[in-house]
Design a protein around this motif. Structure first.
Motif, PDB file in Angstrom:
ATOM      1  N   ARG A  59      63.742 -15.130  -4.296  1.00 16.29           N
ATOM      2  CA  ARG A  59      64.008 -16.571  -4.329  1.00 16.29           C
ATOM      3  C   ARG A  59      64.030 -17.054  -2.897  1.00 16.29           C
ATOM      4  O   ARG A  59      64.295 -16.277  -1.976  1.00 16.29           O
ATOM      5  CB  ARG A  59      65.372 -16.889  -4.964  1.00 16.29           C
ATOM      6  CG  ARG A  59      65.515 -16.702  -6.423  1.00 16.29           C
ATOM      7  CD  ARG A  59      66.888 -17.199  -6.906  1.00 16.29           C
ATOM      8  NE  ARG A  59      67.986 -16.690  -6.105  1.00 16.29           N
ATOM      9  CZ  ARG A  59      68.538 -15.489  -6.248  1.00 16.29           C
ATOM     10  NH1 ARG A  59      68.073 -14.670  -7.174  1.00 16.29           N
ATOM     11  NH2 ARG A  59      69.551 -15.115  -5.479  1.00 16.29           N
ATOM     12  N   CYS A  60      63.801 -18.342  -2.716  1.00 13.74           N
ATOM     13  CA  CYS A  60      63.831 -18.880  -1.360  1.00 13.74           C
ATOM     14  C   CYS A  60      65.206 -18.635  -0.736  1.00 13.74           C
ATOM     15  O   CYS A  60      66.224 -19.077  -1.268  1.00 13.74           O
ATOM     16  CB  CYS A  60      63.549 -20.377  -1.381  1.00 13.74           C
ATOM     17  SG  CYS A  60      61.899 -20.803  -1.932  1.00 13.74           S
ATOM     18  N   GLY A  61      65.213 -17.930   0.379  1.00 17.21           N
ATOM     19  CA  GLY A  61      66.457 -17.681   1.102  1.00 17.21           C
ATOM     20  C   GLY A  61      67.255 -16.495   0.615  1.00 17.21           C
ATOM     21  O   GLY A  61      68.236 -16.099   1.259  1.00 17.21           O
ATOM     22  N   ALA A  62      66.859 -15.881  -0.505  1.00 13.16           N
ATOM     23  CA  ALA A  62      67.673 -14.808  -1.098  1.00 13.16           C
ATOM     24  C   ALA A  62      67.710 -13.565  -0.214  1.00 13.16           C
ATOM     25  O   ALA A  62      68.770 -12.956  -0.034  1.00 13.16           O
ATOM     26  CB  ALA A  62      67.141 -14.455  -2.487  1.00 13.16           C
ATOM     27  N   MET A  63      66.573 -13.169   0.339  1.00 13.14           N
ATOM     28  CA  MET A  63      66.555 -11.990   1.198  1.00 13.14           C
ATOM     29  C   MET A  63      67.182 -12.297   2.555  1.00 13.14           C
ATOM     30  O   MET A  63      67.939 -11.486   3.099  1.00 13.14           O
ATOM     31  CB  MET A  63      65.120 -11.486   1.359  1.00 13.14           C
ATOM     32  CG  MET A  63      64.525 -10.937   0.077  1.00 13.14           C
ATOM     33  SD  MET A  63      62.813 -10.361   0.249  1.00 13.14           S
ATOM     34  CE  MET A  63      63.048  -8.927   1.296  1.00 13.14           C
ATOM     35  N   ALA A  64      66.910 -13.477   3.082  1.00 13.02           N
ATOM     36  CA  ALA A  64      67.463 -13.850   4.379  1.00 13.02           C
ATOM     37  C   ALA A  64      68.991 -13.897   4.342  1.00 13.02           C
ATOM     38  O   ALA A  64      69.652 -13.603   5.340  1.00 13.02           O
ATOM     39  CB  ALA A  64      66.917 -15.213   4.813  1.00 13.02           C
ATOM     40  N   ALA A  65      69.553 -14.239   3.192  1.00 14.38           N
ATOM     41  CA  ALA A  65      71.004 -14.313   3.073  1.00 14.38           C
ATOM     42  C   ALA A  65      71.671 -12.972   3.341  1.00 14.38           C
ATOM     43  O   ALA A  65      72.856 -12.928   3.692  1.00 14.38           O
ATOM     44  CB  ALA A  65      71.390 -14.818   1.682  1.00 14.38           C
ATOM     45  N   HIS A  66      70.919 -11.883   3.181  1.00 13.73           N
ATOM     46  CA  HIS A  66      71.472 -10.541   3.391  1.00 13.73           C
ATOM     47  C   HIS A  66      71.076  -9.960   4.746  1.00 13.73           C
ATOM     48  O   HIS A  66      71.340  -8.786   5.008  1.00 13.73           O
ATOM     49  CB  HIS A  66      71.012  -9.615   2.267  1.00 13.73           C
ATOM     50  CG  HIS A  66      71.533 -10.017   0.919  1.00 13.73           C
ATOM     51  ND1 HIS A  66      72.815  -9.733   0.504  1.00 13.73           N
ATOM     52  CD2 HIS A  66      70.953 -10.729  -0.084  1.00 13.73           C
ATOM     53  CE1 HIS A  66      72.999 -10.229  -0.708  1.00 13.73           C
ATOM     54  NE2 HIS A  66      71.897 -10.838  -1.087  1.00 13.73           N
ATOM     55  N   ALA A  67      70.471 -10.762   5.607  1.00 14.84           N
ATOM     56  CA  ALA A  67      70.098 -10.291   6.938  1.00 14.84           C
ATOM     57  C   ALA A  67      71.339  -9.988   7.755  1.00 14.84           C
ATOM     58  O   ALA A  67      72.403 -10.603   7.573  1.00 14.84           O
ATOM     59  CB  ALA A  67      69.247 -11.344   7.643  1.00 14.84           C
ATOM     60  N   ALA A  68      71.193  -9.059   8.676  1.00 16.32           N
ATOM     61  CA  ALA A  68      72.325  -8.660   9.517  1.00 16.32           C
ATOM     62  C   ALA A  68      72.905  -9.849  10.277  1.00 16.32           C
ATOM     63  O   ALA A  68      74.125  -9.978  10.429  1.00 16.32           O
ATOM     64  CB  ALA A  68      71.884  -7.563  10.485  1.00 16.32           C
ATOM     65  N   ALA A  69      72.029 -10.734  10.760  1.00 20.47           N
ATOM     66  CA  ALA A  69      72.504 -11.877  11.541  1.00 20.47           C
ATOM     67  C   ALA A  69      73.398 -12.805  10.731  1.00 20.47           C
ATOM     68  O   ALA A  69      74.273 -13.486  11.289  1.00 20.47           O
ATOM     69  CB  ALA A  69      71.327 -12.660  12.105  1.00 20.47           C
TER      70      ALA A  69
END
Length: 230
Positions: A59-69
């Motif tokens: 989903r849009c943003g779903a993977m980025a939400a789990h980024a280390a940063a």
């Protein structure tokens, strides 16, 4: 004002935001790679830019939400650091639960790329103090998943707590279904966190922040933040 822009694989508005921040504040932001959890301690503002982080897989943003940063972003938000999420950044903030609700597919299931009108719903924020109440501004949108949804208690809380920042409207400031480009709940284009220090919006203020880009309606947002935090 010290700022940082979080850069993900697929970000494509990170440099646009960086140019605007440097122009407004006189200081270039830190371009912080998503894999690094350790953000600088002296930041006043963190921007999560637009684009297609991780190709919008799942989903849009779903993977980025789990980024280390994002762990660092959450810690910064807890300290009261200002957080701004633009377009895909708004999606990331919702997926990270730093903002309530979710961004779904546009009503007509098509990517939309055009200018829209927005009504400034509140100026009681560090992001919009430079606008006039109910001011109508013009900003570009470019998204496939900008249809903001939330349950009724969340919708009521956003309304009651003056946390709806922008609504889609016509050129005269009238909020109508016709002026709603993506089917977003109650024409919502941008919202605040309970702390009022986290803002997510689908339109791109950085794309109309310089006369050479065809307008400056977005510039007041960045100036407002700078003046509030300086």
């Amino acid at each position: 004002m010290n700022s940082a822009v979080i850069v993900f694989p697929g970000s494509n508005c990170d440099r646009d935001v960086a140019v605007t921040l440097a122009d407004v504040t006189g200081r270039a932001p830190v371009m912080h790679w998503h894999g690094d959890p350790d953000l600088p301690d002296d930041l006043d503002l963190i921007v999560i830019p637009g684009g297609f982080s991780h190709g919008d897989y799942l989903r849009c943003g779903a993977m980025a939400a789990h980024a280390a940063a994002m762990a660092g972003v959450r810690r910064a938000a807890d300290r009261g650091v200002a957080i701004l999420g633009i377009c895909n950044g708004f999606q990331v903030l919702c997926e990270s639960h730093l903002l309530p609700g979710a961004l779904m597919r546009n009503r007509d299931l098509r990517f939309i790329c055009r200018d829209v009108h927005l009504r400034v719903e509140t100026t009681d924020t560090m992001f919009t103090a430079g606008y006039a109440p109910a001011q109508v501004i013009r900003l570009p949108i470019a998204h496939h998943d900008g249809n903001y949804v939330a349950d009724l208690p969340t919708q009521c809380a956003l309304e009651d707590e003056d946390r709806i920042v922008f609504r889609y409207c016509d050129a005269g400031g009238k909020v109508t279904e016709t002026a709603n480009p993506n089917g977003s709940l109650d024409n919502i284009a941008g919202i605040l966190s309970e702390s009022r220090t986290v803002l997510g919006l689908m339109p791109h203020p950085e794309r109309l922040a310089d006369p050479r880009l065809g307008g400056t309606d977005g510039r007041a947002l960045f100036v407002s933040v700078m003046e509030a935090l300086s």
